[in-house]
Enzyme design. Structure first.
Site, PDB file in Angstrom:
ATOM      1  N   CYS A  53      48.372  36.084  37.467  1.00 11.63           N
ATOM      2  CA  CYS A  53      49.619  36.448  36.145  1.00 11.63           C
ATOM      3  C   CYS A  53      48.830  36.200  34.946  1.00 11.63           C
ATOM      4  CB  CYS A  53      50.443  35.474  36.577  1.00 11.63           C
ATOM      5  SG  CYS A  53      50.138  33.698  36.468  1.00 11.63           S
ATOM      6  N   GLU A  99      58.359  32.387  37.213  1.00 12.63           N
ATOM      7  CA  GLU A  99      57.392  32.113  36.611  1.00 12.63           C
ATOM      8  C   GLU A  99      57.211  33.756  37.577  1.00 12.63           C
ATOM      9  OE1 GLU A  99      56.519  31.102  33.815  1.00 12.63           O
ATOM     10  OE2 GLU A  99      58.287  29.283  34.692  1.00 12.63           O
TER      11      GLU A  99
HETATM   12  N1  LIG Z   1      53.761  33.205  36.679  1.00 13.46           N
HETATM   13  C1  LIG Z   1      54.019  32.655  37.225  1.00 13.46           C
HETATM   14  O1  LIG Z   1      52.851  31.295  36.868  1.00 13.46           O
HETATM   15  C2  LIG Z   1      52.717  33.191  38.058  1.00 13.46           C
HETATM   16  C3  LIG Z   1      51.929  33.063  38.609  1.00 13.46           C
HETATM   17  C4  LIG Z   1      51.158  33.483  39.836  1.00 13.46           C
HETATM   18  C5  LIG Z   1      51.695  34.789  40.635  1.00 13.46           C
HETATM   19  N2  LIG Z   1      52.462  35.282  39.669  1.00 13.46           N
HETATM   20  C6  LIG Z   1      52.852  37.011  39.849  1.00 13.46           C
HETATM   21  O2  LIG Z   1      52.985  36.413  41.443  1.00 13.46           O
HETATM   22  C7  LIG Z   1      52.490  38.006  41.810  1.00 13.46           C
HETATM   23  C8  LIG Z   1      51.789  38.171  42.714  1.00 13.46           C
HETATM   24  O3  LIG Z   1      52.613  37.798  43.829  1.00 13.46           O
HETATM   25  P1  LIG Z   1      52.891  38.504  45.642  1.00 13.46           P
HETATM   26  O4  LIG Z   1      53.044  40.026  45.730  1.00 13.46           O
HETATM   27  O5  LIG Z   1      52.790  37.233  46.316  1.00 13.46           O
HETATM   28  O6  LIG Z   1      55.188  38.288  44.048  1.00 13.46           O
HETATM   29  P2  LIG Z   1      55.678  38.940  45.520  1.00 13.46           P
HETATM   30  O7  LIG Z   1      57.408  38.953  44.538  1.00 13.46           O
HETATM   31  O8  LIG Z   1      55.777  40.460  46.502  1.00 13.46           O
HETATM   32  O9  LIG Z   1      56.070  38.160  46.450  1.00 13.46           O
HETATM   33  C9  LIG Z   1      55.916  36.181  46.342  1.00 13.46           C
HETATM   34  C10 LIG Z   1      57.281  35.524  46.888  1.00 13.46           C
HETATM   35  O10 LIG Z   1      58.681  36.311  47.144  1.00 13.46           O
HETATM   36  C11 LIG Z   1      58.818  36.356  48.479  1.00 13.46           C
HETATM   37  N3  LIG Z   1      60.009  36.952  48.252  1.00 13.46           N
HETATM   38  C12 LIG Z   1      59.625  38.728  48.678  1.00 13.46           C
HETATM   39  N4  LIG Z   1      60.936  39.979  48.755  1.00 13.46           N
HETATM   40  C13 LIG Z   1      61.929  38.314  48.758  1.00 13.46           C
HETATM   41  C14 LIG Z   1      63.310  38.404  48.480  1.00 13.46           C
HETATM   42  N5  LIG Z   1      64.034  39.467  48.467  1.00 13.46           N
HETATM   43  N6  LIG Z   1      63.986  37.468  48.554  1.00 13.46           N
HETATM   44  C15 LIG Z   1      63.350  36.227  49.098  1.00 13.46           C
HETATM   45  N7  LIG Z   1      62.245  36.537  48.297  1.00 13.46           N
HETATM   46  C16 LIG Z   1      61.676  37.318  48.666  1.00 13.46           C
HETATM   47  C17 LIG Z   1      57.560  36.963  49.513  1.00 13.46           C
HETATM   48  O11 LIG Z   1      57.750  36.704  50.679  1.00 13.46           O
HETATM   49  C18 LIG Z   1      56.883  35.609  48.351  1.00 13.46           C
HETATM   50  O12 LIG Z   1      56.548  34.649  49.012  1.00 13.46           O
HETATM   51  C19 LIG Z   1      51.894  38.769  40.741  1.00 13.46           C
HETATM   52  O13 LIG Z   1      53.463  39.695  39.877  1.00 13.46           O
HETATM   53  C20 LIG Z   1      51.776  37.728  39.776  1.00 13.46           C
HETATM   54  O14 LIG Z   1      51.889  37.896  38.847  1.00 13.46           O
HETATM   55  C21 LIG Z   1      53.410  34.474  38.314  1.00 13.46           C
HETATM   56  N1  LIG Z   2      47.797  29.076  35.964  1.00 11.57           N
HETATM   57  C1  LIG Z   2      47.351  30.296  36.333  1.00 11.57           C
HETATM   58  C2  LIG Z   2      47.559  31.385  36.548  1.00 11.57           C
HETATM   59  C3  LIG Z   2      48.558  31.288  37.812  1.00 11.57           C
HETATM   60  C4  LIG Z   2      48.613  32.697  38.306  1.00 11.57           C
HETATM   61  O1  LIG Z   2      48.419  33.933  38.642  1.00 11.57           O
HETATM   62  C5  LIG Z   2      45.800  29.998  35.373  1.00 11.57           C
HETATM   63  O2  LIG Z   2      46.081  29.679  33.988  1.00 11.57           O
HETATM   64  O3  LIG Z   2      45.185  31.378  34.797  1.00 11.57           O
END
Ligand SMILES: NC(=O)c1ccc[n+]([C@@H]2O[C@H](COP(=O)([O-])OP(=O)(O)OC[C@H]3O[C@@H](n4cnc5c(N)ncnc54)[C@H](O)[C@@H]3O)[C@@H](O)[C@H]2O)c1
Ligand SMILES: N[C@@H](CCC=O)C(=O)O
Length: 523
Positions: A325, A291
């Site tokens: 997100c 996600e």
């Molecule tokens: N779609 C969803 O449900 C959802 C929910 C929450 C956050 N997000 C997204 O997450 C992002 C913000 O979170 P973030 O800054 O922690 O994201 P990020 O991608 O920088 O990091 C996420 C995780 O990945 C790990 N990581 C980094 N490089 C890696 C690699 N090469 N291999 C394996 N793991 C690695 C990090 O240590 C961290 O634990 C935003 O883009 C947001 O939209 C999406």
């Molecule tokens: N599930 C949360 C978003 C998670 C992502 O950052 C929402 O519905 O707002």
């Protein structure tokens, strides 16, 4: 089967009541006395193990404060955790489904008792205000409660329906995959962290959990609750560390059966690529559930209730500083009501108070230096891509505190193809885009590579029905904010570059972590 009540989501705490605000402030004092300054080691095979190097969590709202530390796992630790989890799998997979579900229910009960502590810890570690922290802890409890109940439907032989066939018994068994890796983001460091661990675990898998670097303390707090609830050694291996090091090692490893990842698009696509490459000795195609990010738009047309639309815009854009997100980072307004909507939006957003999570400010500091610098770089190009109507500065200071503070920012008349309109900024920055009419607005909404959340504020039934069919997002909301999905109520997950649409908190989420075996016996 366990006799339990039907699942009902947690209600949220009402912070307009003085006694609830007081209880929160008491929890902040307790957390400051008992958890701030704490160090969380790794947990491997049930043992707490430490490392020479540490990861430090800073308070983003007061960067002079170290909130605590965690271990920083090495490649050798990752290898040991993986091997140990496979050993634990041999017995965990044989546990009765109800018994596994009971561990989640017990963990939910403990978390309910410690709800305000978890909230207060996140106020200090990632800067959530009271309501944002509470909604997240409620979601964590809901994930545990919901997945415990969902697991029961997969119990036993023939748990999924097959058609009767004369002379034979046919059954579809659901069996766990093995050992997987769960890699989570810092922005929902309690709910997403525990949801992505609890779901595979309850159906018999073992999981290595790698929390985000900026939020290791709340992750450690949640791991303690899972262990207290009775999770056996090796089922949940807690491995705080650097994504590029141990995350990379584990996602590439031949013995990793599945990867569940929530985070940025860039890291997600990279993991998808490395996981697809078969390593020497690898026996399976790794299952990857991911996600990712969003560039979520909400349309306001000329039939909309202006007050409803502006409330939805302010809540959707600035809740947890736009660091969701699901955040509304694009407001798409039809030309005939553009000025009215935008003026009201700017006025309402202009009244938001900036400060710390502990002070319960509306907008707090963004999570870290990297995020602050990234947002700043978008603010620098904002005057070229539109008209800055509110904010526009990354101040780095609020009420005398040094922190990663960014003013709530609204940029009007942003061009639909510009960077501001297309790229995820992940901060309190909204691009307002002017549409000619309804159809143009829907086209703009669909013009990104992402497809996570979206919304329409309109009184037109015909248009809402058109959006229901044509708005390309995983979670679509009408006449309300586009954030805040509730477990079991609004299963959550995105289309296109926003992810694999796994629908966390949905009826089929656990199926991501199982394989089916059809067994036929001729009588
Ligand atoms: N779609 C969803 O449900 C959802 C929910 C929450 C956050 N997000 C997204 O997450 C992002 C913000 O979170 P973030 O800054 O922690 O994201 P990020 O991608 O920088 O990091 C996420 C995780 O990945 C790990 N990581 C980094 N490089 C890696 C690699 N090469 N291999 C394996 N793991 C690695 C990090 O240590 C961290 O634990 C935003 O883009 C947001 O939209 C999406
Ligand atoms: N599930 C949360 C978003 C998670 C992502 O950052 C929402 O519905 O707002």
């Amino acid at each position: 089967m366990i006799k339990i009540q039907e699942y009902r989501p947690q209600s949220f705490i009402d912070f307009t009541k003085e006694e609830n605000v007081q209880a929160y402030q008491d929890a902040l004092k307790k957390v400051r006395a008992e958890l701030v300054g704490r160090h969380y080691p790794m947990v491997i095979n049930g043992e707490r193990v430490d490392t020479a190097e540490k990861l430090t969590s800073l308070n983003p709202c007061d960067t002079n404060e170290v909130v605590g530390t965690t271990a920083k796992a090495t490649i050798e630790d990752a290898e040991r955790a993986l091997q140990g989890a496979w050993t634990a799998f041999e017995s965990w997979k044989k546990w009765d489904m109800d018994a596994r579900a009971r561990v989640l229910l017990k963990a939910a009960a403990i978390l309910k008792r410690r709800r305000l502590e978890a909230c207060a810890l996140m106020s200090i570690e990632v800067g959530k205000n009271y309501a944002e922290a509470d909604v997240e802890v409620a979601e964590a409890i809901d994930f545990l409660e919901y997945y415990a109940r969902s697991a029961m439907k997969y119990s036993g032989f023939g748990s999924s329906e097959t058609t009767w066939f004369e002379g034979e018994e046919n059954g579809l068994m659901s069996i766990p995959l093995g050992v997987g890796v769960s890699i989570s983001p810092w922005n929902f460091p309690c709910a997403i962290f525990i949801g992505m661990a609890a779901a595979p675990i309850v159906v018999g898998n073992c999981v290595i959990v790698k929390p985000a670097e900026d939020a290791g303390l709340i992750a450690g707090f949640m791991v303690d609750i899972m262990l207290e609830a009775g999770l056996p050694a090796g089922v949940l291996q807690f491995l705080p560390g650097v994504g590029k090091e141990i995350g990379e090692y584990l996602t590439t490893h031949a013995k990793t059966r599945f990867i569940t990842f929530t985070g940025s698009r860039a890291v997600g696509l990279h993991i998808n690529e490395v996981a697809a490459k078969v390593q020497p000795g690898q026996k399976w195609i790794k299952r990857v559930i991911m996600e990712l990010g969003g560039k979520d738009g909400m349309i306001v047309d000329e039939t909309a209730d202006l007050d409803v639309a502006v409330t939805a815009a302010v809540q959707g854009a600035f809740g947890f500083n736009g660091q969701k997100c699901s955040a509304m980072s694009r407001l798409i307004v039809v030309d005939s009501v553009y000025d009215d909507v935008v003026n009201a939006f700017v006025k309402r957003a202009g009244a938001l108070k900036v400060g710390t999570g502990e002070e319960n400010a509306n907008v707090t500091a963004v999570v870290n230096q990297m995020s602050f610098d990234k947002i700043k770089s978008y603010l620098e190009i904002a005057p070229d891509e539109g008209k800055v109507l509110l904010g526009g500065n990354a101040t780095g200071e609020a009420n005398g505190k040094q922190g990663y503070y960014v003013q709530p920012t609204i940029v009007g008349d942003v061009k639909r193809e510009s960077r501001l309109a297309q790229e995820e900024i992940f901060g309190p920055v909204v691009s307002v885009i002017r549409a000619r009419d309804w159809q143009d607005a829907l086209d703009i909404a669909n013009s990104t590579e992402y497809g996570l959340t979206g919304g329409v504020c309109s009184a037109s039934r015909e248009r809402l029905e058109q959006a229901r069919a044509e708005f390309e997002v995983g979670n679509l909301y009408f006449n309300r904010k586009i954030t805040g999905a509730i477990v079991g109520v609004q299963p959550f997950g995105g289309y296109n570059m926003s992810g694999t649409d796994s629908k966390a908190g949905g009826p089929d989420y656990l199926a991501n972590f199982m394989q089916l075996k059809t067994v036929t016996e001729r009588w």
